[in-house]
Motif scaffolding. Structure first.
Motif, PDB file in Angstrom:
ATOM      1  N   PHE A  86     146.378  56.376 -98.581  1.00 53.88           N
ATOM      2  CA  PHE A  86     147.216  55.706 -99.578  1.00 53.88           C
ATOM      3  C   PHE A  86     147.925  54.468 -99.033  1.00 53.88           C
ATOM      4  CE2 PHE A  86     151.075  55.136-102.144  1.00 53.88           C
ATOM      5  CZ  PHE A  86     150.515  55.081-103.413  1.00 53.88           C
ATOM      6  N   PHE A  87     148.309  54.493 -97.761  1.00 56.84           N
ATOM      7  CA  PHE A  87     149.067  53.377 -97.191  1.00 56.84           C
ATOM      8  C   PHE A  87     148.196  52.399 -96.402  1.00 56.84           C
ATOM      9  CE2 PHE A  87     152.245  56.758 -97.751  1.00 56.84           C
ATOM     10  CZ  PHE A  87     153.166  56.084 -98.543  1.00 56.84           C
ATOM     11  N   ASP A  88     146.870  52.530 -96.513  1.00 54.88           N
ATOM     12  CA  ASP A  88     145.983  51.581 -95.837  1.00 54.88           C
ATOM     13  C   ASP A  88     146.145  50.184 -96.439  1.00 54.88           C
ATOM     14  OD1 ASP A  88     145.089  53.764 -94.511  1.00 54.88           O
ATOM     15  OD2 ASP A  88     143.011  53.659 -95.216  1.00 54.88           O
ATOM     16  N   ASN A  89     145.973  49.163 -95.605  1.00 49.41           N
ATOM     17  CA  ASN A  89     146.061  47.780 -96.088  1.00 49.41           C
ATOM     18  C   ASN A  89     145.008  47.521 -97.159  1.00 49.41           C
ATOM     19  OD1 ASN A  89     148.144  47.066 -94.357  1.00 49.41           O
ATOM     20  ND2 ASN A  89     146.761  46.443 -92.719  1.00 49.41           N
ATOM     21  N   GLY A  90     145.433  46.925 -98.268  1.00 49.30           N
ATOM     22  CA  GLY A  90     144.512  46.565 -99.335  1.00 49.30           C
ATOM     23  C   GLY A  90     144.111  47.713-100.240  1.00 49.30           C
ATOM     24  N   TYR A  91     144.593  48.917 -99.939  1.00 44.81           N
ATOM     25  CA  TYR A  91     144.241  50.082-100.741  1.00 44.81           C
ATOM     26  C   TYR A  91     145.191  50.193-101.923  1.00 44.81           C
ATOM     27  CZ  TYR A  91     142.570  54.906-101.456  1.00 44.81           C
ATOM     28  OH  TYR A  91     142.011  56.054-101.952  1.00 44.81           O
ATOM     29  N   SER A  92     144.734  50.829-102.989  1.00 41.36           N
ATOM     30  CA  SER A  92     145.557  50.957-104.194  1.00 41.36           C
ATOM     31  C   SER A  92     145.096  52.164-104.995  1.00 41.36           C
ATOM     32  CB  SER A  92     145.429  49.697-105.055  1.00 41.36           C
ATOM     33  OG  SER A  92     144.100  49.569-105.538  1.00 41.36           O
ATOM     34  N   LEU A  93     145.798  52.450-106.069  1.00 42.67           N
ATOM     35  CA  LEU A  93     145.377  53.538-106.944  1.00 42.67           C
ATOM     36  C   LEU A  93     144.009  53.233-107.549  1.00 42.67           C
ATOM     37  CD1 LEU A  93     148.713  54.433-108.772  1.00 42.67           C
ATOM     38  CD2 LEU A  93     147.544  55.744-106.988  1.00 42.67           C
ATOM     39  N   ALA A  94     143.747  51.946-107.794  1.00 43.78           N
ATOM     40  CA  ALA A  94     142.428  51.551-108.305  1.00 43.78           C
ATOM     41  C   ALA A  94     141.353  51.860-107.273  1.00 43.78           C
ATOM     42  CB  ALA A  94     142.413  50.071-108.650  1.00 43.78           C
ATOM     43  N   GLY A  95     141.650  51.598-105.999  1.00 43.20           N
ATOM     44  CA  GLY A  95     140.695  51.892-104.945  1.00 43.20           C
ATOM     45  C   GLY A  95     140.435  53.377-104.805  1.00 43.20           C
ATOM     46  N   ALA A  96     141.442  54.189-105.110  1.00 41.71           N
ATOM     47  CA  ALA A  96     141.293  55.637-104.973  1.00 41.71           C
ATOM     48  C   ALA A  96     140.227  56.192-105.907  1.00 41.71           C
ATOM     49  CB  ALA A  96     142.627  56.324-105.246  1.00 41.71           C
ATOM     50  N   THR A  97     139.955  55.499-107.007  1.00 41.96           N
ATOM     51  CA  THR A  97     138.933  55.973-107.946  1.00 41.96           C
ATOM     52  C   THR A  97     137.530  55.913-107.331  1.00 41.96           C
ATOM     53  OG1 THR A  97     138.606  53.775-108.934  1.00 41.96           O
ATOM     54  CG2 THR A  97     140.315  55.178-109.893  1.00 41.96           C
ATOM     55  N   GLY A  98     137.379  55.183-106.238  1.00 41.54           N
ATOM     56  CA  GLY A  98     136.076  55.041-105.608  1.00 41.54           C
ATOM     57  C   GLY A  98     135.585  56.280-104.895  1.00 41.54           C
ATOM     58  N   PHE A  99     136.450  57.275-104.707  1.00 42.16           N
ATOM     59  CA  PHE A  99     136.046  58.482-103.983  1.00 42.16           C
ATOM     60  C   PHE A  99     135.424  59.551-104.886  1.00 42.16           C
ATOM     61  CE2 PHE A  99     139.096  56.859-100.772  1.00 42.16           C
ATOM     62  CZ  PHE A  99     138.282  56.937 -99.653  1.00 42.16           C
ATOM     63  N   LYS A 100     135.139  59.192-106.146  1.00 42.90           N
ATOM     64  CA  LYS A 100     134.481  60.130-107.045  1.00 42.90           C
ATOM     65  C   LYS A 100     133.397  59.400-107.835  1.00 42.90           C
ATOM     66  CE  LYS A 100     137.039  61.674-110.442  1.00 42.90           C
ATOM     67  NZ  LYS A 100     138.230  62.229-111.142  1.00 42.90           N
ATOM     68  N   VAL A 101     132.523  60.149-108.496  1.00 39.91           N
ATOM     69  CA  VAL A 101     131.408  59.571-109.248  1.00 39.91           C
ATOM     70  C   VAL A 101     131.773  59.503-110.726  1.00 39.91           C
ATOM     71  CG1 VAL A 101     128.949  59.770-109.794  1.00 39.91           C
ATOM     72  CG2 VAL A 101     129.802  60.560-107.576  1.00 39.91           C
ATOM     73  N   TRP A 102     131.439  58.373-111.367  1.00 33.85           N
ATOM     74  CA  TRP A 102     131.819  58.140-112.755  1.00 33.85           C
ATOM     75  C   TRP A 102     130.600  58.031-113.669  1.00 33.85           C
ATOM     76  CZ3 TRP A 102     136.986  58.140-114.117  1.00 33.85           C
ATOM     77  CH2 TRP A 102     137.892  58.138-113.047  1.00 33.85           C
ATOM     78  N   THR A 103     130.853  58.052-114.977  1.00 39.64           N
ATOM     79  CA  THR A 103     129.793  58.024-115.986  1.00 39.64           C
ATOM     80  C   THR A 103     128.832  56.855-115.788  1.00 39.64           C
ATOM     81  OG1 THR A 103     131.421  58.906-117.542  1.00 39.64           O
ATOM     82  CG2 THR A 103     129.342  58.137-118.461  1.00 39.64           C
ATOM     83  N   GLY A 104     129.386  55.673-115.506  1.00 36.47           N
ATOM     84  CA  GLY A 104     128.564  54.476-115.389  1.00 36.47           C
ATOM     85  C   GLY A 104     127.492  54.585-114.324  1.00 36.47           C
ATOM     86  N   THR A 105     127.763  55.344-113.280  1.00 34.73           N
ATOM     87  CA  THR A 105     126.771  55.526-112.221  1.00 34.73           C
ATOM     88  C   THR A 105     125.508  56.176-112.771  1.00 34.73           C
ATOM     89  OG1 THR A 105     128.441  55.699-110.475  1.00 34.73           O
ATOM     90  CG2 THR A 105     126.297  56.699-110.035  1.00 34.73           C
ATOM     91  N   ARG A 106     125.692  57.232-113.525  1.00 33.63           N
ATOM     92  CA  ARG A 106     124.520  57.931-114.092  1.00 33.63           C
ATOM     93  C   ARG A 106     123.785  57.032-115.088  1.00 33.63           C
ATOM     94  NH1 ARG A 106     123.666  63.986-115.032  1.00 33.63           N
ATOM     95  NH2 ARG A 106     121.623  64.015-116.036  1.00 33.63           N
TER      96      ARG A 106
END
Length: 224
Positions: A86-106
């Motif tokens: 969470f406290f990494d440089n340049g990281y954000s709540l938006a970036g946190a969404t990258g750790f899961k798979v979403w509908t658009g991928t399929r």
């Protein structure tokens, strides 16, 4: 997904892709639960590359990427983890969404890797290029499902995301799906992807690079 008809009465919904299946499994390491997302490859590619599916480490179950009847992982409140980045440089709540798979991928995998009879000529052209060595730059790759999949069916793919995603997800998942033995000289890594993180996946290649969208893109480009 709901069926939608246009004013001309023609369905805008693409037919269900037969043969493409996804599912989730889980495992515990050092007391922490990890979700694995699995996606099958087209039958026409499986025999040539001796690989039937790809799998990816995720921090949470997917969102909208599974169809009815496909195995899903359900987490209890105790299974959810505090975000260690969470406290990494340049990281954000938006970036946190990258750790899961979403509908658009399929949806993108179905459209780009699983041709249907009713596909338009432009889409068929893209499908052909992807399976015959297209160079692909993916922005916001997350855990790497789409980029790795396109590599497996024949593309050269450079995946990119925030540094935290690259170091803690992309590199790991590229390595997870990489071919363990590449002895044929025709399997030489493409020069534009040449770095320690580029790996042979199926019929193609996949690499990754950090791209921090909070900083000017020009300052992050290299001469190569």
């Amino acid at each position: 997904m709901a069926k939608h008809d246009g004013d001309d009465g023609i369905s805008r919904k693409r037919p269900v892709v037969e043969g493409f299946k996804c599912h989730e499994t889980s495992r515990r390491e050092n007391g922490l639960l990890t979700v694995l997302f699995h996606a099958t490859l087209p039958t026409c590619h499986q025999e040539a590359i001796r690989l039937s599916s790809l799998s990816f480490d995720c921090r949470e179950p997917s969102c909208g990427a599974l169809e009815d009847g496909e195995e899903a992982v359900l987490l209890s409140d105790e299974d959810y983890q505090v975000d260690s980045n969470f406290f990494d440089n340049g990281y954000s709540l938006a970036g946190a969404t990258g750790f899961k798979v979403w509908t658009g991928t399929r949806l993108l995998i179905e459209c780009l890797a699983w041709p249907c009879a009713g596909d338009c000529s432009r889409l068929r052209e893209l499908q052909q290029r992807i399976s015959h060595g297209a160079r692909v730059l993916e922005l916001g790759s997350g855990v790497g499902v789409l980029g790795s999949y396109l590599a497996a069916i024949g593309s050269e793919v450079l995946m990119s995301d925030l540094p935290t995603l690259v170091e803690n997800s992309l590199k790991k998942n590229i390595g997870r799906n990489a071919m363990t033995e590449v002895n044929d000289e025709t399997f030489e890594c493409p020069q534009w992807l040449s770095n320690d993180d580029a790996k042979r996946i199926g019929r193609g290649w996949a690499g990754c690079a950090s791209l921090d969208w909070t900083q000017p893109v020009e300052s992050q480009l290299t001469k190569d």
